[in-house]
Every structure is written in structure tokens, then in C-alpha cells.
Write a protein that holds these residues in place. Structure first.
Motif, PDB file in Angstrom:
ATOM      1  N   GLU A   1      -5.249  -0.092  -1.140  1.00 59.92           N
ATOM      2  CA  GLU A   1      -4.896   1.067  -1.957  1.00 59.92           C
ATOM      3  C   GLU A   1      -5.136   2.382  -1.231  1.00 59.92           C
ATOM      4  O   GLU A   1      -4.393   3.347  -1.413  1.00 59.92           O
ATOM      5  CB  GLU A   1      -5.689   1.037  -3.265  1.00 59.92           C
ATOM      6  N   TRP A   2      -6.190   2.416  -0.417  1.00 61.21           N
ATOM      7  CA  TRP A   2      -6.561   3.670   0.233  1.00 61.21           C
ATOM      8  C   TRP A   2      -6.365   3.656   1.746  1.00 61.21           C
ATOM      9  O   TRP A   2      -6.826   4.560   2.434  1.00 61.21           O
ATOM     10  CB  TRP A   2      -8.016   3.993  -0.100  1.00 61.21           C
TER      11      TRP A   2
ATOM     12  N   GLU B   1      -8.849  -9.223  -4.998  1.00 59.38           N
ATOM     13  CA  GLU B   1      -9.381  -7.971  -5.546  1.00 59.38           C
ATOM     14  C   GLU B   1      -9.893  -7.062  -4.436  1.00 59.38           C
ATOM     15  O   GLU B   1      -9.583  -5.865  -4.404  1.00 59.38           O
ATOM     16  CB  GLU B   1     -10.513  -8.271  -6.524  1.00 59.38           C
ATOM     17  N   LEU B   2     -10.676  -7.620  -3.513  1.00 55.61           N
ATOM     18  CA  LEU B   2     -11.196  -6.824  -2.396  1.00 55.61           C
ATOM     19  C   LEU B   2     -10.055  -6.325  -1.519  1.00 55.61           C
ATOM     20  O   LEU B   2     -10.013  -5.145  -1.148  1.00 55.61           O
ATOM     21  CB  LEU B   2     -12.172  -7.660  -1.570  1.00 55.61           C
TER      22      LEU B   2
ATOM     23  N   GLU C   1      -9.061   8.433   4.970  1.00 52.31           N
ATOM     24  CA  GLU C   1      -9.423   7.049   4.699  1.00 52.31           C
ATOM     25  C   GLU C   1      -9.286   6.187   5.954  1.00 52.31           C
ATOM     26  O   GLU C   1      -8.434   6.441   6.811  1.00 52.31           O
ATOM     27  CB  GLU C   1      -8.548   6.492   3.584  1.00 52.31           C
TER      28      GLU C   1
ATOM     29  N   HIS D   1       0.866  -1.158   0.000  1.00 51.33           N
ATOM     30  CA  HIS D   1       0.000   0.000   0.000  1.00 51.33           C
ATOM     31  C   HIS D   1       0.917   1.225   0.000  1.00 51.33           C
ATOM     32  O   HIS D   1       2.125   1.075   0.020  1.00 51.33           O
ATOM     33  CB  HIS D   1      -0.948  -0.092   1.217  1.00 51.33           C
TER      34      HIS D   1
ATOM     35  N   GLN E   1      -8.218  -3.441  -3.163  1.00 47.75           N
ATOM     36  CA  GLN E   1      -8.966  -2.185  -3.131  1.00 47.75           C
ATOM     37  C   GLN E   1      -8.838  -1.497  -1.780  1.00 47.75           C
ATOM     38  O   GLN E   1      -8.668  -0.272  -1.699  1.00 47.75           O
ATOM     39  CB  GLN E   1     -10.435  -2.467  -3.448  1.00 47.75           C
TER      40      GLN E   1
END
Length: 220
Positions: A33-34, A26-27, A12, A4, A30
Motif C-alpha cells: 500500500e505504501w 495481510e502483511l 516510503e 499498489h 500493508q
């Protein structure tokens, strides 16, 4: 999986990785990333390292011969938090750590699945952090969080929503749910609001007078 993070003015949520069933890559990607801060419970650290995730905080009681110093040397500048208190779960200790750091919100993954006792405990313990920390527990099939006394959110029609009381919840009123609640009472073990869904595109409003009510946004 890559490291990350993209930090956006500390707005966030942090991310806690527990040690239940893994979610999809995938989850997890996501969320990473933030997330400005990634906290990993010691029981999950080996699994997380195998995915190549950068860990900011490693937290736990480090029992069963766990060598925290190994990660301090190999994953610098990781922060090691020793939490020996056996009266709380490691996930609760991670919540306490975020509260001490005045971090307002957190997403939690790998907190469901595997052992049923751990799943139930993780979901129900979030009520102890009302007004302290906004907690969302996420897996590939659901998103779970504690409702304020009045909740409003836009949903698409037919979105599955379940309302699960922790103990007894009174005077529940809803708008834009297919099975409306009108000053109803829900009680764990007796009556819940499972398997409801959004009636039409638009705002869903859920109010309740007393008690602790979990909302689960579900994906079949």
C-alpha cells in the motif's frame, strides 16, 4: 491481491519480494500500500504474478530458461534489469540497484524460510549496506535490521527483542531491556543476545562500540 501504490513524497521504503517462504497476505498488502517501487527477483516472479501484484522492476540473471521478454510484453511498463554477476545473490543485486537509484530505504519480504542457507545469507549480507541503504527484512514472525552505533525506539513492555552479532560486537550497553547489557561483548557462535524483551513501556536504548549488530523484533 490488488496492485499498489499510494506514494507519499518518496518517503516510503521500496519493497523487494525475494523467493523464500511467503508471508501473510495481510502483511504483504500493508507493505504494498505504501511502497512507491516494487522490485521482484526473477525466481519469485511467477508467484507474484499469481497474486495480481503490479511489479515495477524485474531483476535477476534470468537463468534456467527464464523468459524476461514475456513479462516485458504482458506487464508493461515493467523495467527489466539483467544482472549476470554470479558473485552476488539476486537480493544483493537488488540492493545495489536501489543504491544506484539513490533510494534510501527498503523493506524485504519472502527472504526467510524455505532454505536455511538462503535465510542466513540474506540476513547477514545486509551489513554490507551500512550507510548506503536502510534495509528491513520482514516476515510474519520477525522484523530484522542492522543497528546504528546508537539506537533508540519506543516499545511496549514485554516486546521480544533479540540482538544477533555478525562476527564480534563489543562494548554493548542497553537500557530498558529485561536482561541488560553493560559494556558486554557478543560473538556469533559463542554468545548472542537472543530472547531478550522490553522491561517496561518506554524508550529502549542500545549502544555498541564496534562490529555489526542485528536487532530482531519478534512475534511468537
Amino acid at each position: 491481491m490488488s496492485s499498489h501504490h499510494i506514494v507519499r513524497d518518496d518517503q516510503e521504503p521500496a519493497l523487494i519480494i525475494a523467493n523464500g517462504a511467503a508471508c501473510s497476505s495481510e502483511l504483504l498488502g500493508q507493505l504494498l500500500e505504501w511502497s512507491p517501487l516494487v522490485v521482484v527477483l526473477d525466481s519469485a516472479m511467477e508467484r507474484v504474478v499469481e497474486l495480481g501484484i503490479k511489479v515495477d522492476v524485474l531483476l535477476g540473471d534470468f537463468d534456467r530458461g527464464f523468459d524476461a521478454n514475456y513479462y516485458k510484453e504482458t506487464h508493461y511498463p515493467i523495467e527489466i534489469i539483467y544482472t549476470p554477476n554470479q558473485d552476488k545473490t539476486d537480493l544483493e543485486k537488488a540492493f545495489d540497484y536501489l543504491c544506484e537509484k539513490k533510494i534510501p530505504a527498503v523493506n524485504v519480504v519472502w527472504a526467510t524460510g524455505k532454505r536455511a542457507d538462503h535465510t542466513i545469507t540474506n540476513l547477514t549480507n545486509i551489513i554490507n549496506y551500512r550507510d548506503k541503504l536502510k534495509i528491513v527484512i520482514i516476515d510474519d514472525h520477525s522484523k530484522v535490521f542492522l543497528l546504528p552505533r546508537k539506537f533508540e525506539k519506543w516499545y511496549t513492555a514485554k516486546t521480544p527483542i533479540s540482538l544477533i552479532p555478525i562476527g564480534e560486537v563489543t562494548e554493548i550497553h542497553s537500557t530498558n531491556l529485561h536482561y541488560p547489557l553493560k559494556e558486554d561483548t557478543l560473538k556469533m557462535g559463542y554468545r548472542t543476545g537472543s530472547s531478550n524483551f522490553v522491561a517496561k513501556d518506554g524508550i529502549v536504548v542500545i549502544k555498541h562500540e564496534t562490529g555489526d549488530l542485528l536487532l530482531m523484533e519478534c512475534i511468537d
